[in-house]
Scaffold this active site. Structure first.
Site, PDB file in Angstrom:
ATOM      1  N   GLY A 256      -6.050  20.037  29.070  1.00  0.00           N
ATOM      2  CA  GLY A 256      -7.377  19.914  28.486  1.00  0.00           C
ATOM      3  C   GLY A 256      -7.427  18.821  27.437  1.00  0.00           C
ATOM      4  O   GLY A 256      -8.425  18.097  27.315  1.00  0.00           O
TER       5      GLY A 256
ATOM      6  N   TYR B  77      -6.409  22.702  31.264  1.00  0.00           N
ATOM      7  CA  TYR B  77      -5.764  23.881  30.661  1.00  0.00           C
ATOM      8  C   TYR B  77      -4.684  23.426  29.698  1.00  0.00           C
ATOM      9  O   TYR B  77      -3.805  22.632  30.064  1.00  0.00           O
ATOM     10  CB  TYR B  77      -5.180  24.758  31.772  1.00  0.00           C
ATOM     11  CG  TYR B  77      -4.401  25.967  31.287  1.00  0.00           C
ATOM     12  CD1 TYR B  77      -4.874  26.747  30.248  1.00  0.00           C
ATOM     13  CD2 TYR B  77      -3.200  26.328  31.873  1.00  0.00           C
ATOM     14  CE1 TYR B  77      -4.171  27.848  29.804  1.00  0.00           C
ATOM     15  CE2 TYR B  77      -2.486  27.437  31.443  1.00  0.00           C
ATOM     16  CZ  TYR B  77      -2.985  28.191  30.398  1.00  0.00           C
ATOM     17  OH  TYR B  77      -2.287  29.285  29.956  1.00  0.00           O
ATOM     18  N   CYS B  78      -4.757  23.892  28.436  1.00  0.00           N
ATOM     19  CA  CYS B  78      -3.753  23.608  27.429  1.00  0.00           C
ATOM     20  C   CYS B  78      -3.604  22.096  27.242  1.00  0.00           C
ATOM     21  O   CYS B  78      -4.587  21.407  26.975  1.00  0.00           O
ATOM     22  CB  CYS B  78      -2.436  24.283  27.817  1.00  0.00           C
ATOM     23  SG  CYS B  78      -1.155  24.221  26.546  1.00  0.00           S
ATOM     24  N   LEU B  79      -2.408  21.533  27.387  1.00  0.00           N
ATOM     25  CA  LEU B  79      -2.230  20.094  27.243  1.00  0.00           C
ATOM     26  C   LEU B  79      -3.069  19.322  28.245  1.00  0.00           C
ATOM     27  O   LEU B  79      -3.500  18.200  27.962  1.00  0.00           O
ATOM     28  CB  LEU B  79      -0.752  19.720  27.431  1.00  0.00           C
ATOM     29  CG  LEU B  79       0.241  20.222  26.384  1.00  0.00           C
ATOM     30  CD1 LEU B  79       1.626  19.735  26.723  1.00  0.00           C
ATOM     31  CD2 LEU B  79      -0.161  19.758  25.003  1.00  0.00           C
TER      32      LEU B  79
END
Length: 581
Positions: free
Chosen positions: A315, A311-313
């Site tokens: 990912g 998720y986000c960073l």
């Protein structure tokens, strides 16, 4: 800890002097680089002054708008329908209360001035695109500060409420203001967030910490079904915030939802670092974070490939790990799921307004002095990206109308941010954000360049329609960087709310493309034009995709921890790191 050098001692006294000066500036400006804004303003102003065609166009537009404003002012005396002369922006934004005079005239004047400034700061020949974006954004924010909707004497809704309630709304608003000011000065959280206590109201999915090192706790969640798929799921959240955005209240917990679908779920909980962790690097977050967690999952669930979710960073880190693993013929991953995660930073969203060489140097100096970037400093950067119109509308409701809206669990989580170590965040800003090394094929892991094109496992990529941090068009670029089988889904909502989108949530939708059309490498606009709209959450689509790459569910409950682990010795979820202040 894998860090091998201390940046503070190796940079020398001359660079230290530069850092101290920049750190003082950063503390005075809240982390914004005055040099970056001055360069953008000078670039725009010098090119505007030497563009006679643009000046003539703006002069004519000013005259046209002034004439339109005079006609609009005369309309009440002529009986002509006022809406016929209202700018397009007015008709879309002005509520019914603003159709009466003199409010309609004020609204018309404000919108005309705002549209003129938007035109003045756009399409000036010769201005760098980054500078044009920054100046135009600041101009819009500055204009919105002076909207007639922001003041009690010029807002018809506030005036009507004040007359109807005898001013009680203004008294209630002032009480709200004083309470908020007191909380801000005492650094207390927003009123109402205390209703969401970690481990009691949010992050309550049963489980235990099954692995811990200096940087992470790995949580394994208790099964809730009689059968389970053999492949476990390992979630890597962003370290900029606490992990439990994916495990909020029981009704909207993605982790609880996955457990209910018969999956063995693991999630990383990042340490809230302090100044002693200043030299933790991106490589440390890779090896002590994701890779250490993956090793632990493979010991607990041996012989099975892993569904990796980022998720986000988290990912972005997951893609780095997957590319590095592919280069080493490490085939432990079954699939990748990227939730609002970027791998190409040429279109980074709102944060791109601030990220240039000057701003990165300023932030590096601030972190050099502190050893980390604090939660408040990062929060200020995100808050500055919010349109002033949104912030002002909330202030009007709370301070002029006297309304009180209790925060929800997502807002409470958003106030529970973390710190980021100096070296790691400096590397992230320079290598990924500023230099785009990952997308350009120049990013190194353990001294070797990695290539996203080596990733062959199936990818589920989620973008959200209103994401200001990671625009979905930027996330879509994963199609151009790897030959893997990709399922891209566009969901409603923003960076956080679009991901936390449980089934049954009203107003949610998502877009997909089916069959062979989903495999075509087309541009994002063409993809959207050929997609189909589905009502409801994207979660069922995702776990149906996971099911297709998972073995059949098998009976039996999988115990927590490594074989032979004593349950009583394990720390119950949500663990200890998430409680660190």
């Amino acid at each position: 800890m894998r860090s091998v050098r201390n940046w503070q001692t190796e940079e020398g006294p001359f660079q230290a002097l530069n850092h101290w000066k920049e750190a003082l500036i950063a503390q005075a400006t809240g982390g914004g680089s005055p040099a970056a804004f001055a360069l953008a303003l000078a670039d725009w102003w010098m090119h505007l002054c030497t563009a006679p065609g643009k000046q003539l166009k703006l002069g004519l537009k000013c005259g046209t708008e002034a004439a339109a404003l005079c006609r609009h002012a005369a309309l009440p005396w002529t009986g002509v329908n006022r809406s016929a002369s209202t700018p397009a922006a007015d008709s879309a934004q002005a509520p019914p209360a603003w159709q009466r005079e003199p409010f309609s005239l004020w609204w018309h004047a404000f919108q005309s001035a705002r549209l003129w400034w938007m035109d003045a700061t756009r399409d000036v020949p010769g201005v760098a695109a980054h500078h044009a974006d920054l100046v135009s954004f600041c101009a819009a924010q500055w204009c919105d500060m002076f909207s007639p909707a922001n003041f009690a004497w010029s807002n018809p809704v506030v005036l009507e409420r004040s007359l109807a309630e005898g001013g009680r709304n203004l008294i209630a608003g002032q009480m709200n203001f004083l309470a908020d000011l007191q909380r801000r000065l005492s650094h207390a959280p927003e009123e109402g967030t205390e209703r969401f206590q970690v481990g009691k109201d949010v992050a309550v999915t049963p489980g235990a910490v099954v692995f811990r090192n200096h940087l992470i706790e790995l949580i394994q969640y208790e099964p809730s079904t009689a059968t389970a798929h053999p492949e476990p799921i390992l979630i890597t959240p962003a370290w900029i915030m606490k992990y439990y955005v994916l495990d909020l209240s029981p009704g909207n917990s993605l982790i609880r939802h996955l457990v209910a679908q018969g999956y063995t779920v693991f999630c990383i909980s990042w340490r809230n670092v302090d100044s002693r962790d200043r030299n933790l690097s991106l490589d440390d977050y890779l090896h002590m974070g994701f890779m250490a967690a993956l090793d632990a999952v493979c010991r607990i669930v041996p012989g099975c490939r892993v569904h990796a979710v980022g998720y986000c960073l988290g990912g972005t880190l997951l893609c780095i790990a997957a590319a590095a693993m592919a280069g080493k013929k490490d085939d432990r991953l079954a699939t990748l799921t990227l939730l609002a995660a970027q791998t190409d930073f040429t279109e980074p969203g709102g944060l791109g307004l601030y990220i240039d060489a000057s701003e990165v140097y300023l932030l590096e100096s601030l972190m050099w002095a502190q050893g980390y970037l604090s939660a408040g400093q990062m929060s200020a950067a995100f808050q500055s990206l919010r349109p002033v119109s949104d912030t002002a509308a909330r202030a009007v409701r709370r301070y002029l109308l006297g309304e009180h809206t209790a925060p929800n669990d997502l807002m409470a989580w958003n106030a529970d941010s973390t710190r980021m170590p100096y070296r790691m965040h400096a590397e992230y800003l320079r290598k990924l954000f500023l230099n785009n090394e990952l997308a350009d094929g120049r990013y190194q892991v353990d001294g070797r360049i990695i290539a996203l094109r080596n990733i062959r496992v199936p990818i589920y990529a989620l973008g959200t329609e209103n994401d200001r941090i990671a625009p979905w068009q930027s996330i879509y670029k994963i199609h151009y960087q790897t030959d893997a089988d990709i399922r891209f889904v566009l969901a409603s909502g923003g960076h956080n709310a679009g991901v936390v989108s449980e089934p049954g949530h009203p107003g949610r939708w998502h877009r997909v493309r089916q069959g062979e059309m989903d495999r075509l490498r087309v541009g994002p606009d063409e993809w959207a034009a050929g997609s189909s709209l589905r009502a409801g959450s994207w979660w069922p689509d995702w776990h149906a995709w996971l099911d297709a790459y998972s073995g059949p569910a098998q009976p039996g409950l999988r115990p927590l921890g490594e074989p032979g682990a004593i349950r009583a010795s394990l720390t119950p979820a949500p663990g200890l790191f998430v409680l660190q202040n």
